[in-house]
Every structure is written in C-alpha cells, then in structure tokens.
Scaffold this motif. Structure first.
Motif, short mmCIF file in Angstrom:
data_model
loop_
_atom_site.label_atom_id
_atom_site.label_comp_id
_atom_site.label_asym_id
_atom_site.label_seq_id
_atom_site.Cartn_x
_atom_site.Cartn_y
_atom_site.Cartn_z
N GLY A 198 0.78 -1.23 0.00
CA GLY A 198 0.00 0.00 0.00
C GLY A 198 0.82 1.29 0.00
O GLY A 198 0.26 2.38 -0.04
N LYS A 199 2.16 1.15 0.05
CA LYS A 199 3.01 2.35 0.03
C LYS A 199 3.81 2.38 -1.26
O LYS A 199 3.87 1.39 -2.01
CB LYS A 199 3.97 2.32 1.23
N THR A 200 4.44 3.51 -1.51
CA THR A 200 5.19 3.68 -2.75
C THR A 200 6.65 4.00 -2.41
O THR A 200 6.92 4.98 -1.72
CB THR A 200 4.57 4.84 -3.56
N ILE A 201 7.55 3.17 -2.90
CA ILE A 201 8.98 3.36 -2.63
C ILE A 201 9.67 3.71 -3.95
O ILE A 201 9.50 3.01 -4.95
CB ILE A 201 9.59 2.07 -2.05
N VAL A 202 10.44 4.78 -3.92
CA VAL A 202 11.14 5.23 -5.12
C VAL A 202 12.64 4.99 -4.95
O VAL A 202 13.24 5.48 -3.97
CB VAL A 202 10.91 6.73 -5.38
N PHE A 203 13.23 4.25 -5.86
CA PHE A 203 14.69 4.09 -5.87
C PHE A 203 15.22 5.28 -6.66
O PHE A 203 15.20 5.29 -7.89
CB PHE A 203 15.05 2.76 -6.55
N VAL A 204 15.68 6.31 -5.92
CA VAL A 204 15.87 7.62 -6.58
C VAL A 204 17.19 7.78 -7.34
O VAL A 204 17.38 8.78 -8.02
CB VAL A 204 15.68 8.81 -5.61
N ALA A 205 18.07 6.78 -7.25
CA ALA A 205 19.27 6.74 -8.09
C ALA A 205 19.94 8.11 -8.20
O ALA A 205 20.17 8.77 -7.18
CB ALA A 205 18.94 6.16 -9.46
N ASP A 206 20.21 8.58 -9.40
CA ASP A 206 20.90 9.85 -9.56
C ASP A 206 19.95 11.02 -9.85
O ASP A 206 20.39 12.10 -10.23
CB ASP A 206 21.97 9.75 -10.66
N LEU A 207 18.65 10.81 -9.63
CA LEU A 207 17.72 11.95 -9.66
C LEU A 207 17.84 12.74 -8.35
O LEU A 207 17.88 13.98 -8.36
CB LEU A 207 16.28 11.46 -9.87
N PHE A 208 17.93 12.01 -7.23
CA PHE A 208 18.20 12.62 -5.91
C PHE A 208 19.27 11.76 -5.25
O PHE A 208 18.97 10.91 -4.41
CB PHE A 208 16.93 12.63 -5.04
N PRO A 209 20.53 11.97 -5.62
CA PRO A 209 21.57 11.08 -5.10
C PRO A 209 21.67 11.09 -3.57
O PRO A 209 21.89 10.05 -2.97
CB PRO A 209 22.86 11.59 -5.75
N PHE A 210 21.50 12.26 -2.97
CA PHE A 210 21.55 12.37 -1.50
C PHE A 210 20.23 12.97 -1.01
O PHE A 210 19.54 13.68 -1.75
CB PHE A 210 22.66 13.34 -1.04
N PHE A 247 11.47 7.81 -0.34
CA PHE A 247 12.69 7.79 -1.16
C PHE A 247 13.68 6.80 -0.57
O PHE A 247 13.96 6.83 0.64
CB PHE A 247 13.35 9.18 -1.17
N HIS A 248 14.23 5.95 -1.41
CA HIS A 248 15.37 5.12 -1.00
C HIS A 248 16.59 5.61 -1.78
O HIS A 248 16.61 5.57 -3.01
CB HIS A 248 15.09 3.65 -1.28
N TYR A 249 17.58 6.11 -1.04
CA TYR A 249 18.74 6.75 -1.66
C TYR A 249 19.79 5.70 -2.01
O TYR A 249 20.19 4.89 -1.18
CB TYR A 249 19.34 7.80 -0.73
N GLN A 250 20.28 5.78 -3.23
CA GLN A 250 21.33 4.86 -3.65
C GLN A 250 22.70 5.32 -3.16
O GLN A 250 23.53 4.50 -2.80
CB GLN A 250 21.33 4.79 -5.19
N HIS A 251 22.96 6.61 -3.16
CA HIS A 251 24.31 7.12 -2.95
C HIS A 251 24.54 7.80 -1.60
O HIS A 251 25.68 8.10 -1.27
CB HIS A 251 24.67 8.13 -4.04
#
Ligand SMILES: [Zn+2]
Length: 284
Positions: A198-210, A247-251
């Motif tokens: 029911g939730k939305t998780i975004v793997f934000v990669a280099d759109l929002f690195p930090f 947001f899940h941050y990659q970097h």
C-alpha cells in the motif's frame, strides 16, 4: 512481495561535483570532505522478489577495470554484489531481471564479469537486463563529457550476450514495479517505483543522489542538462508529496531513506531512516 536493499561498496568522488553550484560551506557540514575534497558515496542495490520474478536494481561497479581506475575512486566497505545477494538468500542464477537506471560505471559494472580467459560473461546468466532505449543509444555513442563514465566493457557484452531488453517508454515492467524516465542527469535514466503493502517506494538513483539534493538548485555537476533536472525535480516532488512516497537513496552515505514534507522554503526531505526501519514500519 519481498524487498531488500544492501550496500555493495562505498566509493569517493569530488564533493564539489556532487553539489554543483552550491558552495562548500553549505554542504560540508553534513557531507564532510577529506583533504582531497572527496566525499564518500554509498552504492546500494535493491532486490524486489515477487515470488515469480527476482528483480535486481543496479549492480555497482564490478571489477573489470585496471588498478589506475580503481585508485581514483577509493572503494571501501560494503557487502559486495554477489555476497550481498547471498546474505539475503539469492544466487546470481536466481535473478530474473536486472533493471539498470543508467549505464554510468557505478550503476551497471557488476552485471558483466570476465571469465579466466578474459572473455566477458553475464554475472546474472538467467536475467534480462532492462535499460531505456534512450539511455542505450546515448551510452553507445557517448558525448565526450560522459564518455569516462560509459565504459564499453560494462555495456556492449549485455547486447552481445543476448541479455538486453530496451525499454521504449514508461511502463509497469512487472506487477507493482513501475519504470519512470528522467533526462536531466543523463538521457533516459530509469527511476524504478515499487508499490509495496500500500506504500510507494522510489529508488531515486541519480535523480536525488543524496537526501540533501531535494532543494531545487542542488544539482550535480555531472548532470548533462541541469535545467531539465531542475524541472524534473520540481514536478516529481509535487507528486511525491501528494502520494507520501518514500525515497530510497542509492548514494547517500548517511541516509538510506526519507519521506518529503512541505516547508516554508519548499519541499524538503524529512529526517533520514534506515531501510530496516522502513521494513519494520510495514510489519506493524
Ligand atoms: Zn551514480
């Protein structure tokens, strides 16, 4: 569905390049630079296990380059790619789909390895490797500003070994795994969005690195079209706020996840929290 995240490795890049026009005095408090002005970056991957499919999002740097290359990026720590998967119960053969946000070396290098005879092989032999067509065409004829990031040994074997699936447009690739496309950082960057409990998780990669990159002027010097990044951030953040996306941050070395909230100065990240905290929240 089960989701996992792990940090493959940390590496270092120039702090100024990560923050573009933002003065060091503003970012250095939160992301302290070393004597060479380098700051640490995490390099996380996600696994989305739907039962029918096991999806890996990005796969790190790999190990095909020479000593000189690796001396420039000072890698340390992390679980490793194959070990990180093993720690969660997966073998490389179990992966059915690899989603590559884009083809810069730190996002796709782990997908191709070298056999003892020096010829390339797929790290995930049973997987389709999904890349946007826009990014593929951009990367195989690179402009000279990005060509140091698009390494042919990472990229061409995916095609030559028959693993490639080119994504033409935004799509729900697998039930509950949506691929969105952004063009400011590099042409055709895929941002995966996962619907989970029911939730939305975004793997934000280099759109929002930090987590620090939410304010609109915080744009990496690496971005090929910063004004497009600006517009993309602005539009997407409104959607993220409305949908209470996570947001899940990659970097980000210091924050694995955050939500966003409205402040008098604009849409900003909430306090950071770990991926484990996020999973616990779902269990409650
Ligand atoms: Zn990156």
């Amino acid at each position: 569905m089960k989701i996992h995240s792990f940090n493959i490795v940390n590496f270092k890049v120039d702090g100024g390049a990560m923050f573009g026009v933002v003065p060091k005095i503003l970012w250095n408090k939160v992301y302290p630079a070393d004597e060479n002005n380098l700051i640490p970056l995490a390099l996380r991957s996600m696994v989305v296990d739907t039962g029918a499919r096991v999806v890996l999002i990005d796969n790190g740097i790999g190990d095909k380059q020479d000593e000189k290359f690796f001396s420039h990026i000072s890698m340390f720590g992390g679980e490793g790619l194959v070990q990180g998967l093993a720690n969660r119960g997966y073998k490389p053969e179990d992966i059915t789909d690899v989603i590559l946000t884009h083809l810069h070396y730190d996002h796709c290098g782990g997908g191709v390895k070298l056999k003892p005879d020096g010829t390339p092989a797929l790290t995930f032999p049973n997987a389709k490797y999904h890349i946007s067509r826009a990014q593929w065409e951009w990367a195989i004829n690179p402009n000279s500003r990005e060509s140091d990031s698009f390494l042919p040994e990472n990229i061409l074997p995916m095609r030559d070994l028959g693993a490639l699936n080119l994504i033409e447009k935004e799509v729900e690739l697998i039930p509950d795994v949506f691929l969105r496309i952004f063009n400011g950082h590099t042409r055709g960057q895929i941002i995966p969005i996962i619907s989970y409990k029911g939730k939305t998780i975004v793997f934000v990669a280099d759109l929002f690195p930090f987590r620090a990159h939410l304010p609109l002027p915080y744009i990496m010097s690496y971005d090929v079209e910063p004004l497009i990044t600006l517009k993309e951030k602005e539009t997407f953040l409104e959607e993220v706020l409305k949908g209470d996306y996570i947001f899940h941050y990659q970097h980000d070395h210091y924050s694995e996840c955050s939500r966003v909230h409205k402040t008098p100065r604009g849409i900003r990240a909430t306090e950071g929290f770990t991926f484990d905290t996020l999973l616990k929240e779902f269990d409650e």
